[in-house]
Design a protein around this motif. Sequence first.
Motif, PDB file in Angstrom:
ATOM      1  N   ARG A   1     -15.932  -0.119  24.762  1.00  0.00           N
ATOM      2  CA  ARG A   1     -15.875  -1.072  23.454  1.00  0.00           C
ATOM      3  C   ARG A   1     -16.607  -2.273  23.773  1.00  0.00           C
ATOM      4  NH1 ARG A   1     -12.621   0.576  19.746  1.00  0.00           N
ATOM      5  NH2 ARG A   1     -10.857   2.601  20.470  1.00  0.00           N
ATOM      6  N   VAL A   2     -17.265  -2.711  25.269  1.00  0.00           N
ATOM      7  CA  VAL A   2     -17.683  -3.780  24.644  1.00  0.00           C
ATOM      8  C   VAL A   2     -19.739  -3.387  25.154  1.00  0.00           C
ATOM      9  CG1 VAL A   2     -18.803  -5.754  26.245  1.00  0.00           C
ATOM     10  CG2 VAL A   2     -16.379  -4.814  26.970  1.00  0.00           C
ATOM     11  N   PRO A   3     -19.609  -3.888  23.407  1.00  0.00           N
ATOM     12  CA  PRO A   3     -21.324  -3.701  23.441  1.00  0.00           C
ATOM     13  C   PRO A   3     -22.128  -4.289  24.732  1.00  0.00           C
ATOM     14  CG  PRO A   3     -20.939  -5.280  21.418  1.00  0.00           C
ATOM     15  CD  PRO A   3     -19.235  -5.508  22.748  1.00  0.00           C
ATOM     16  N   ALA A   4     -21.722  -4.958  25.210  1.00  0.00           N
ATOM     17  CA  ALA A   4     -22.735  -5.460  25.842  1.00  0.00           C
ATOM     18  C   ALA A   4     -23.107  -4.398  27.472  1.00  0.00           C
ATOM     19  CB  ALA A   4     -22.213  -6.392  26.766  1.00  0.00           C
ATOM     20  N   VAL A   5     -21.408  -3.927  27.328  1.00  0.00           N
ATOM     21  CA  VAL A   5     -21.422  -2.351  28.558  1.00  0.00           C
ATOM     22  C   VAL A   5     -22.035  -1.455  27.962  1.00  0.00           C
ATOM     23  CG1 VAL A   5     -20.065  -0.773  29.480  1.00  0.00           C
ATOM     24  CG2 VAL A   5     -19.520  -3.671  29.291  1.00  0.00           C
ATOM     25  N   ALA A   6     -22.035  -0.838  26.517  1.00  0.00           N
ATOM     26  CA  ALA A   6     -21.556   0.599  26.361  1.00  0.00           C
ATOM     27  C   ALA A   6     -24.028   0.437  26.023  1.00  0.00           C
ATOM     28  CB  ALA A   6     -21.598   0.556  24.837  1.00  0.00           C
ATOM     29  N   GLY A   7     -24.135  -0.622  25.649  1.00  0.00           N
ATOM     30  CA  GLY A   7     -25.626  -0.904  25.303  1.00  0.00           C
ATOM     31  C   GLY A   7     -26.476  -0.828  26.596  1.00  0.00           C
ATOM     32  N   SER A   8     -25.928  -0.876  27.510  1.00  0.00           N
ATOM     33  CA  SER A   8     -26.623  -1.404  28.804  1.00  0.00           C
ATOM     34  C   SER A   8     -26.991   0.144  29.371  1.00  0.00           C
ATOM     35  CB  SER A   8     -25.722  -1.897  30.083  1.00  0.00           C
ATOM     36  OG  SER A   8     -24.517  -0.799  30.495  1.00  0.00           O
ATOM     37  N   ALA A   9     -27.843  -0.131  30.051  1.00  0.00           N
ATOM     38  CA  ALA A   9     -28.387   1.087  30.825  1.00  0.00           C
ATOM     39  C   ALA A   9     -27.189   1.192  32.101  1.00  0.00           C
ATOM     40  CB  ALA A   9     -29.776   1.050  31.767  1.00  0.00           C
ATOM     41  N   LEU A  10     -26.927   0.387  32.661  1.00  0.00           N
ATOM     42  CA  LEU A  10     -25.699   0.796  33.035  1.00  0.00           C
ATOM     43  C   LEU A  10     -24.279   1.823  32.636  1.00  0.00           C
ATOM     44  CD1 LEU A  10     -24.401   1.194  36.267  1.00  0.00           C
ATOM     45  CD2 LEU A  10     -23.785  -1.022  35.691  1.00  0.00           C
ATOM     46  N   GLY A  11     -24.280   1.482  31.982  1.00  0.00           N
ATOM     47  CA  GLY A  11     -23.078   1.544  31.003  1.00  0.00           C
ATOM     48  C   GLY A  11     -23.058   3.678  30.531  1.00  0.00           C
ATOM     49  N   ARG A  12     -24.700   3.194  30.072  1.00  0.00           N
ATOM     50  CA  ARG A  12     -25.090   4.310  29.496  1.00  0.00           C
ATOM     51  C   ARG A  12     -24.784   5.852  30.478  1.00  0.00           C
ATOM     52  NH1 ARG A  12     -28.915   1.550  26.656  1.00  0.00           N
ATOM     53  NH2 ARG A  12     -30.199   2.218  27.918  1.00  0.00           N
ATOM     54  N   ALA A  13     -25.461   5.339  31.753  1.00  0.00           N
ATOM     55  CA  ALA A  13     -25.906   6.397  32.477  1.00  0.00           C
ATOM     56  C   ALA A  13     -24.437   6.575  33.293  1.00  0.00           C
ATOM     57  CB  ALA A  13     -26.683   5.262  33.948  1.00  0.00           C
TER      58      ALA A  13
END
Length: 486
Positions: free
Chosen positions: A93-105
Amino acid sequence: MAIASRIPKRVLSSFAAAASAKLPEAAAGSEAAEVVPSVQVQVQAQAQRQALEFEDTERLFAGERSTSLVRTLAVLQALSVGPLVDAATAALRVPAVAGSALGRAAAKATAYQHFCAGETAEEAAEAVRRLWRGGMGGILDYGIEDAEDGPACDRNAAGFLAAVDVAAALPPGSASVCIKITALCPIALLQKVSDLLRWQQKQPSLHLAWKVHGFPVLSDSSPLYLTASEPQALTAEEERELDMAHGRLLAIGERCAEYDIPLLVDAEYAAVQPAIDYFTFAGALSCNGGGRPIVHGTIQAYLRDARDRLEAMARAAEGERVCLALKLVRGAYLARETRLAASLGVPSPIHRSLQDTHDCYNSCAAFLLDRVRRGSAAVMLATHNVTSGQLAAARAQELGIAKADRGLQFAQLMGMADGLSLGLRNAGFQVSKYLPYGPVENIIPYLIRRAEENRGLLSASSFDRQLLRKELVRRFKAAVMGASVS
């Protein structure tokens, strides 16, 4: 522990009676639990109808690789750990996480891989082909969420049309297409149209010049309190946008009718659902003539007004001489609806107990199966609830509904309730798996919603886990015995 596979006659009789009986005003939880407590299935030798067979896991999982079974068991086991699921969804739910390459991976390697069919239509098509070789179909769901303006709606419509073209190139009968009206009409306009439809339900004398049909989408038991005062009329620009959204839907429906591909319209939350039903039945009136089940609306059984609206729809469809095609689900916006009702100080539109939701689902299923037998309706029973699946399968047999009849299909989400899907398939019923696809960042809202709204289902996957463990133990023993013999 024995795995239940038979329906007691008294339970089957009560399910049949539900086709004509009205439910009490009580009502609902989510799609969660796998077993309905008040109609607990018992293995009884005297039962005359065997609904579905789960005891023989060798037959149930025939053709499924052991590595796939191990992976599925591991995922379901992880998803049964509530704190782990909560932590993962909170992070996404945190945009910085969901939008990061690590979060997507991280999302792609875990939940996305298990519940989604790929990033492209071609990957989803390959998933359909695999399912079809295994005796099941697929529902292509291009994973896009709410649209804010006309250009976004046009792009989404193009994506949905592309999905129809992909389905048309697959083996006949193997694929359906699922769409969201929230992706074809700006969300703010859907909310305003829903307000006007609710107000007209309160004040029938209200004239809405833009309405193209009078098909019922609300009842007096619907949550009309969501519109507390008379809304402003649509502006000329809003009417133009509404007409354009209508055109987008009809273009998709007509393409599906051309290729004879079922089009399933997803339900959403109560604030916009009246407008979604309004659009859906505009499509049905255009495409479902001559008894063809092309455009399918969705009934959410966790809503207290579900049965009233279903009966009104059935009467209207018979009057219009069109096939009433519906997808029946339990519902996926439990937390949202509950929070909204609490903030307004009004009763929730959701049934008051999970058991009431189960009862409502089974009642609506029985009602629709009776109309499938008459040839006036088509239904896709989308459920992960084993008892609901058994009851519906047994009732279909009682009514003499041919298993090849396209008027009756079952569906489950990819990665969920595989035991039920395979059991229904082995019994000869038409079964499809729901296949979301699209870029990971587009699918993350879907994954969050599934985790949040169906947390009970994920933690209650004990039935599937039990089946998987039993089959893996059987295969392990067979391998050891084979090795010792050699």
